[in-house]
Design a protein around this motif. Structure first.
Motif, PDB file in Angstrom:
ATOM      1  N   GLY A 158     -52.037   0.968 188.351  1.00 54.14           N
ATOM      2  CA  GLY A 158     -52.701   1.784 187.873  1.00 54.14           C
ATOM      3  C   GLY A 158     -54.262   1.094 189.194  1.00 54.14           C
ATOM      4  N   PHE A 159     -54.429  -0.019 189.760  1.00 51.52           N
ATOM      5  CA  PHE A 159     -55.250  -0.447 190.437  1.00 51.52           C
ATOM      6  C   PHE A 159     -54.665  -0.304 191.547  1.00 51.52           C
ATOM      7  N   ILE A 160     -53.601  -1.052 191.735  1.00 51.61           N
ATOM      8  CA  ILE A 160     -53.443  -1.372 194.010  1.00 51.61           C
ATOM      9  C   ILE A 160     -51.979  -0.764 193.809  1.00 51.61           C
ATOM     10  N   GLY A 161     -51.734   0.096 192.736  1.00 52.72           N
ATOM     11  CA  GLY A 161     -50.544   1.262 193.525  1.00 52.72           C
ATOM     12  C   GLY A 161     -49.247   1.334 193.457  1.00 52.72           C
ATOM     13  N   SER A 162     -49.121   0.254 192.875  1.00 48.57           N
ATOM     14  CA  SER A 162     -47.697  -0.458 193.231  1.00 48.57           C
ATOM     15  C   SER A 162     -47.634  -1.945 191.926  1.00 48.57           C
ATOM     16  N   GLY A 163     -46.664  -2.364 191.588  1.00 54.41           N
ATOM     17  CA  GLY A 163     -46.507  -3.782 190.875  1.00 54.41           C
ATOM     18  C   GLY A 163     -46.057  -3.430 189.175  1.00 54.41           C
ATOM     19  N   GLY A 164     -45.378  -4.324 189.077  1.00 56.70           N
ATOM     20  CA  GLY A 164     -44.893  -4.693 187.527  1.00 56.70           C
ATOM     21  C   GLY A 164     -43.531  -4.338 187.472  1.00 56.70           C
ATOM     22  N   ALA A 165     -43.046  -3.302 188.012  1.00 57.88           N
ATOM     23  CA  ALA A 165     -41.430  -3.242 188.221  1.00 57.88           C
ATOM     24  C   ALA A 165     -40.223  -4.912 189.002  1.00 57.88           C
ATOM     25  N   PHE A 166     -41.050  -5.084 189.105  1.00 54.53           N
ATOM     26  CA  PHE A 166     -40.577  -6.756 189.960  1.00 54.53           C
ATOM     27  C   PHE A 166     -40.293  -7.938 189.193  1.00 54.53           C
ATOM     28  N   VAL A 167     -41.695  -7.159 187.737  1.00 52.52           N
ATOM     29  CA  VAL A 167     -41.101  -8.457 187.026  1.00 52.52           C
ATOM     30  C   VAL A 167     -40.209  -7.782 185.874  1.00 52.52           C
ATOM     31  N   LEU A 168     -40.476  -6.100 185.827  1.00 52.18           N
ATOM     32  CA  LEU A 168     -39.717  -5.281 184.568  1.00 52.18           C
ATOM     33  C   LEU A 168     -38.507  -5.333 184.967  1.00 52.18           C
ATOM     34  N   THR A 169     -37.704  -5.387 185.687  1.00 48.85           N
ATOM     35  CA  THR A 169     -36.070  -5.495 186.047  1.00 48.85           C
ATOM     36  C   THR A 169     -35.991  -6.653 185.761  1.00 48.85           C
ATOM     37  N   PRO A 170     -36.187  -7.352 185.790  1.00 43.23           N
ATOM     38  CA  PRO A 170     -35.033  -9.086 186.026  1.00 43.23           C
ATOM     39  C   PRO A 170     -35.921  -8.925 183.844  1.00 43.23           C
ATOM     40  N   GLY A 171     -37.623  -8.689 184.253  1.00 45.38           N
ATOM     41  CA  GLY A 171     -37.528  -9.370 182.560  1.00 45.38           C
ATOM     42  C   GLY A 171     -37.352  -8.482 181.950  1.00 45.38           C
ATOM     43  N   MET A 172     -36.303  -7.084 181.737  1.00 48.77           N
ATOM     44  CA  MET A 172     -34.944  -6.421 181.109  1.00 48.77           C
ATOM     45  C   MET A 172     -33.881  -6.951 181.038  1.00 48.77           C
ATOM     46  N   MET A 173     -33.414  -7.691 182.105  1.00 51.13           N
ATOM     47  CA  MET A 173     -31.612  -8.317 182.456  1.00 51.13           C
ATOM     48  C   MET A 173     -32.315  -9.504 182.013  1.00 51.13           C
ATOM     49  N   SER A 174     -33.193 -10.567 181.244  1.00 56.45           N
ATOM     50  CA  SER A 174     -33.151 -11.824 181.133  1.00 56.45           C
ATOM     51  C   SER A 174     -32.762 -11.301 178.861  1.00 56.45           C
ATOM     52  N   LEU A 175     -33.300  -9.463 178.738  1.00 55.10           N
ATOM     53  CA  LEU A 175     -33.054  -9.601 177.663  1.00 55.10           C
ATOM     54  C   LEU A 175     -31.195  -9.428 176.692  1.00 55.10           C
ATOM     55  N   GLY A 176     -30.678  -9.032 178.357  1.00 59.44           N
ATOM     56  CA  GLY A 176     -29.287  -8.673 178.447  1.00 59.44           C
ATOM     57  C   GLY A 176     -28.809  -7.777 179.155  1.00 59.44           C
ATOM     58  N   VAL A 177     -30.126  -6.600 178.681  1.00 57.73           N
ATOM     59  CA  VAL A 177     -29.831  -4.909 179.749  1.00 57.73           C
ATOM     60  C   VAL A 177     -28.953  -5.620 181.019  1.00 57.73           C
ATOM     61  N   PRO A 178     -27.794  -4.609 181.385  1.00 54.03           N
ATOM     62  CA  PRO A 178     -26.862  -4.673 182.403  1.00 54.03           C
ATOM     63  C   PRO A 178     -28.084  -4.600 183.148  1.00 54.03           C
ATOM     64  N   GLY A 179     -27.900  -4.897 185.239  1.00 47.90           N
ATOM     65  CA  GLY A 179     -28.779  -4.698 186.384  1.00 47.90           C
ATOM     66  C   GLY A 179     -28.859  -3.627 186.540  1.00 47.90           C
ATOM     67  N   LEU A 180     -27.989  -2.704 186.646  1.00 43.01           N
ATOM     68  CA  LEU A 180     -27.996  -1.365 186.927  1.00 43.01           C
ATOM     69  C   LEU A 180     -28.656  -0.531 186.067  1.00 43.01           C
ATOM     70  N   VAL A 181     -28.601  -0.279 184.690  1.00 43.41           N
ATOM     71  CA  VAL A 181     -29.014   0.208 183.781  1.00 43.41           C
ATOM     72  C   VAL A 181     -30.598  -0.128 183.673  1.00 43.41           C
ATOM     73  N   ALA A 182     -30.602  -1.483 184.352  1.00 42.00           N
ATOM     74  CA  ALA A 182     -32.550  -1.811 183.734  1.00 42.00           C
ATOM     75  C   ALA A 182     -33.333  -1.258 185.099  1.00 42.00           C
ATOM     76  N   VAL A 183     -31.932  -1.323 185.605  1.00 41.63           N
ATOM     77  CA  VAL A 183     -33.361  -0.366 187.216  1.00 41.63           C
ATOM     78  C   VAL A 183     -33.531   1.337 186.600  1.00 41.63           C
ATOM     79  N   ALA A 184     -32.548   1.480 186.139  1.00 44.99           N
ATOM     80  CA  ALA A 184     -32.192   2.918 186.535  1.00 44.99           C
ATOM     81  C   ALA A 184     -33.687   3.731 184.829  1.00 44.99           C
ATOM     82  N   SER A 185     -33.597   2.114 183.845  1.00 48.81           N
ATOM     83  CA  SER A 185     -34.383   3.045 183.306  1.00 48.81           C
ATOM     84  C   SER A 185     -36.019   2.264 183.061  1.00 48.81           C
TER      85      SER A 185
END
Lengths: 360, 107
Positions: free
Chosen positions: A30-57
């Motif tokens: 909301g502040f800089i217009g981007s960000g969060g995704a670079f933590v969310l995708t690996p974050g989801m993968m660390s929970l066991g979510v397959p890579g493509l599903v993490a990116v898609a979700s």
């Protein structure tokens, strides 16, 4: 339908983790217009979510979050919708091409090769662009001219001076007509970066500020429109293959829709250079995070001596921790700047009241 | 005291509650029927519309809830930022071509 059997079971811990990361990612977005995704995708993968599903979700949460953020910042007059949509269309083309390159590299060099490509892209872009943005922010801070109007760069002045008949479009954020031809490579590169490292805004926002001449507030706000267009197109692409886990997307949205609106409100309390400061700080810290993973992938490809399991584990954990730290430090700067801004505004409001009471 | 009451009155508490309930219902529905939803939403092809439409629905309902949440807490943009938008709208309205009066015949 891909990997449906691998949709994870959600525990309370998973839900809380995604909600909190979603909130912080949304705040920074909301502040800089981007960000969060670079933590969310690996974050989801660390929970066991397959890579493509993490990116898609992640994509499926990104476009509604960006929509809400763009609408909020449009209320403050910060969004150039026309620029965002045109830029976004070219960025979408870049996303599809970038995804195609990723598939080719993965097919030729496997997971390690694909990961090395992503990490090198991170390091090069963040070093060059992030370093430049941070240097500019620090220069403004040290000059003491933080309240002065932002200067348009020489490059942007040249871009605005070029007249190519039949391609000129007026953009309110630039207060000038610019040839749409300049938007093609910038948008395309933003989309390619989004497909590669999941954050196109690290190129898109600096491009709008330094190449096109948009003010920082408008560049970061307009990027939300670009993110909406890219996210919508990307989500459709993944949804066509049945890769979106809507449960993950809505849990992240639960937090990020709070965060993005708070981040948007925060932009009204800060001086423009703070946008560049937050962006630059995050980019430089993430650069170190990804840099730590380069030796891991080089070793996996046999290009350097193999690393011990312990070393790999330490490097991976440190990389993730530094990445999370980048997001937290960005969120801290946003909240602190907002706190100070609100305090100053409240003091200004109280001054006339005090004067009136003293007169009585 | 009167000014405190008027401040409270302006806060969108009612809207917060309504959107909060709707948001809770949406989340309840997704997680109560997650098996069925996942089965349909991952079929691909035309079913791709389902996750997209759901994301839009959540952005509307939960987005409004989150927005009213911050407003009720008193966390809003600066008055200057809100004034900028109002002045922009007034400027756009002034720039619009004014309707010309129709010529009238005088007999």
């Amino acid at each position: 339908m891909h990997e449906m059997a691998n949709f994870i079971d959600l525990t309370l811990w998973n839900v809380l983790y995604l909600f909190i990361v979603g909130f912080i990612g949304g705040l920074v977005s909301g502040f800089i217009g981007s960000g969060g995704a670079f933590v969310l995708t690996p974050g989801m993968m660390s929970l066991g979510v397959p890579g493509l599903v993490a990116v898609a979700s992640n994509m499926c949460h990104k476009f509604p979050k960006a929509l809400v953020g763009a609408i909020k910042r449009a209320k403050y007059g910060q969004v150039d919708v026309k620029l965002g949509i045109i830029f976004g269309i070219f960025a979408e083309a870049g996303v599809f091409y970038g995804a195609h390159i990723q598939e080719r590299i993965k097919a030729a060099f496997g997971d390690a090769g694909s990961n090395l490509y992503v990490s090198v892209a991170f390091v090069v872009v963040l070093a060059v662009v992030g370093g430049m943005v941070l240097k500019d922010a620090m220069k403004t801070y040290r000059s003491g001219e933080t309240d002065a109007e932002e200067k348009v760069t020489k490059l942007a002045r040249w871009v605005q001076s070029v007249n190519i008949p039949g391609t000129m479009v007026f953009f309110k954020s630039l207060n000038a007509k610019v040839s749409v031809l300049f938007l093609i490579p910038l948008g395309f590169a933003t989309g390619m970066l989004a497909a590669t490292i999941a954050v196109g805004g690290f190129l898109g926002v600096p491009a709008m500020i330094y190449v096109l001449g948009a003010p920082s507030l408008m560049g970061s706000a307009t990027e939300l429109v670009v993110a909406f267009v890219m996210g919508l197109g990307g989500s459709f692409k993944y949804a066509l293959h049945g890769l979106v886990d809507i449960r993950l997307a809505v849990i992240i949205l639960a937090g990020s829709l709070f965060g993005i609106q708070l981040g948007a409100i925060g932009t009204t309390y800060v001086k423009p250079f703070v946008i560049k400061l937050v962006m630059g700080v995050i980019m430089v810290i993430v650069l170190f995070s990804r840099g730590l993973m380069v030796p891991v992938y080089l070793a996996q490809l046999g290009l350097i001596q193999p690393l011990s399991e312990t070393t790999v584990k330490v490097l991976k954990s440190s990389s993730f921790a530094i990445m999370t730290f980048a997001l937290l430090i960005g969120a801290f700067i946003v909240m602190r700047a907002m706190w100070q801004g609100r305090k100053a505004e409240r003091q200004l409001e109280e001054m006339p009241e005090k004067a009136a009471v003293e007169q009585i | 005291m009167a000014s405190d009451y008027s401040k409270l009155k302006k806060k969108p508490v009612g809207k917060l509650v309504i959107f909060g309930i709707c948001s809770a219902m949406l989340y309840g529905a997704v997680f109560s029927y997650q098996g069925l939803i996942t089965a349909y939403f991952t079929r691909g092809a035309l079913y791709a519309v389902l996750p997209i439409a759901t994301a839009f629905a959540f952005s509307y309902v939960h987005g409004h809830f989150a927005g009213y949440f911050w407003s009720v807490l008193g966390i809003e943009a600066t008055k200057k930022a809100l004034r900028t938008r109002v002045e922009e709208k007034r400027h756009i309205d002034r720039e619009r071509p004014q309707p010309q009066p129709r010529p009238r015949l005088r007999v």
